[in-house]
Design a protein around this motif. Structure first.
Motif, mmCIF file in Angstrom:
data_model
loop_
_atom_site.group_PDB
_atom_site.id
_atom_site.type_symbol
_atom_site.label_atom_id
_atom_site.label_comp_id
_atom_site.label_asym_id
_atom_site.label_seq_id
_atom_site.Cartn_x
_atom_site.Cartn_y
_atom_site.Cartn_z
ATOM 1 N N PHE A 35 0.949 -1.172 0.008
ATOM 2 C CA PHE A 35 -0.007 0.104 0.071
ATOM 3 C C PHE A 35 1.085 1.204 -0.047
ATOM 4 O O PHE A 35 2.071 1.274 0.318
ATOM 5 C CB PHE A 35 -0.895 -0.062 1.236
ATOM 6 N N LEU A 58 -7.685 -0.190 6.206
ATOM 7 C CA LEU A 58 -6.875 -0.956 5.181
ATOM 8 C C LEU A 58 -7.214 -2.182 5.280
ATOM 9 O O LEU A 58 -7.375 -3.316 6.036
ATOM 10 C CB LEU A 58 -5.423 -0.718 5.373
ATOM 11 N N PHE A 86 -0.664 1.551 -6.034
ATOM 12 C CA PHE A 86 -0.685 0.864 -4.747
ATOM 13 C C PHE A 86 -1.711 1.599 -3.891
ATOM 14 O O PHE A 86 -2.091 1.191 -2.757
ATOM 15 C CB PHE A 86 0.713 0.968 -3.983
ATOM 16 N N ARG A 93 -1.578 -5.612 -8.220
ATOM 17 C CA ARG A 93 -0.541 -4.371 -8.253
ATOM 18 C C ARG A 93 0.744 -4.685 -8.609
ATOM 19 O O ARG A 93 1.382 -4.154 -9.337
ATOM 20 C CB ARG A 93 -0.861 -3.691 -6.762
#
Length: 301
Positions: A35, A58, A86, A93
């Motif tokens: 992330f 998250l 991200f 990703r």
């Protein structure tokens, strides 16, 4: 205790310029996770430690909060696309971004200005976030500059500074595309419309000079266009900006979709404003560097 407006507090925090990182680990089955984070800080040299903050919202919060190892890649200028992937992409990703692995097998981003491999030592609950403390087990770094972020926008100080090197024989003009609620503020000049602008006797720090001139009226964002307008012998720098509630600048608020039908002071300013209208529709803004006829575009957000 006086209630705090979360939106206002977020805006206040946004005034602090940060770098941009991608934090990575692997889940128990070995799949990579990552992330984007700008809440990153060095903590200690002895022992070498750092921290990152991750929001409890998250989806991978629980995995990061309990992982044994993680890595932090500090993104370089020009890696806005990596940050965006991200931050918001919902698919794989890592299939979209070049990356390798550190000694712990944790993914690290290719081209980052620094990569830190960490052993998680502690996860500290802090309001709606968790502070992830890590002891650094290895790191690499290069000579490039990191990607910057402030007030919801990326910025690139190295590129911006290099582009602002000015021929001393030219007029030095700085302007701002001031946005408010789908409108942009324009002022009338003898030859047509233009963004609010100021002339300076020396280049110096144009960003700081503009912020001083516009104090209280706008929040200055990224540089948007830096070019030499040779027909008018002008070095022109234009910034993106958001009007504040107390904006006192004079001019006319024009719907952004109406820009294409306006007459502008010079062809170069017309091209700048029409590009802004086009890019505003997708929010894919670019920094233009060149002259009135040709130049390069660099992604800024």
């Amino acid at each position: 205790m006086t209630p705090v407006d979360p939106r206002a507090l977020r805006d206040a925090f946004g005034g602090f310029m940060t770098g941009v990182t991608v934090v990575t680990t692997r889940n128990p089955s070995g799949a990579p996770l990552g992330f984007t984070a700008n809440s990153f800080s060095s903590v200690s040299l002895d022992p070498p430690m750092l921290l990152v903050c991750l929001g409890r919202s998250l989806s991978s919060h629980g995995i990061f909060a309990t992982c044994t190892h993680f890595a932090v890649s500090v993104l370089a200028e020009g890696q806005e696309g990596v940050s965006n992937v991200f931050a918001s992409f919902k698919g794989d990703r890592f299939a979209r971004i070049a990356h390798g692995a550190d000694a712990n097998g944790i993914p690290v981003i290719d081209g980052a200005v620094a990569q830190f491999s960490c052993r998680r030592t502690q996860s500290i609950s802090a309001g709606d976030h968790t502070i992830l403390l890590g002891q650094i087990t290895g790191f690499t770094h290069g000579d490039g500059l990191g990607l910057g972020y402030a007030r919801g926008q990326y910025f690139s100080l190295g590129l911006e500074r290099a582009a602002m090197v000015v021929d001393s024989t030219r007029r030095i003009v700085a302007a701002a595309l001031v946005e408010r609620d789908g409108h942009v503020l324009l002022e009338e000049a003898p030859g047509g419309m233009r963004p609010p602008q100021f002339e300076f006797k020396a280049p110096g720090n144009l960003r700081a000079a503009m912020e001083a001139r516009l104090a209280g009226s706008v929040r200055l964002g990224s540089a948007y266009s830096i070019f030499d307008d040779r027909p008018t012998n002008t070095h022109y720098t234009c910034f993106l900006a958001q009007a504040t509630q107390d904006c006192a600048l004079e001019g006319r608020l024009v719907p952004i979709e109406d820009i294409s039908g306006l007459t502008f002071e010079t062809p170069a300013i017309a091209a700048l404003c029409k590009r802004f209208a086009l890019e505003h529709s997708t929010r894919d803004f670019t920094l233009y560097v060149g002259d009135e006829a040709s130049g390069d575009r660099h992604e800024i957000r």
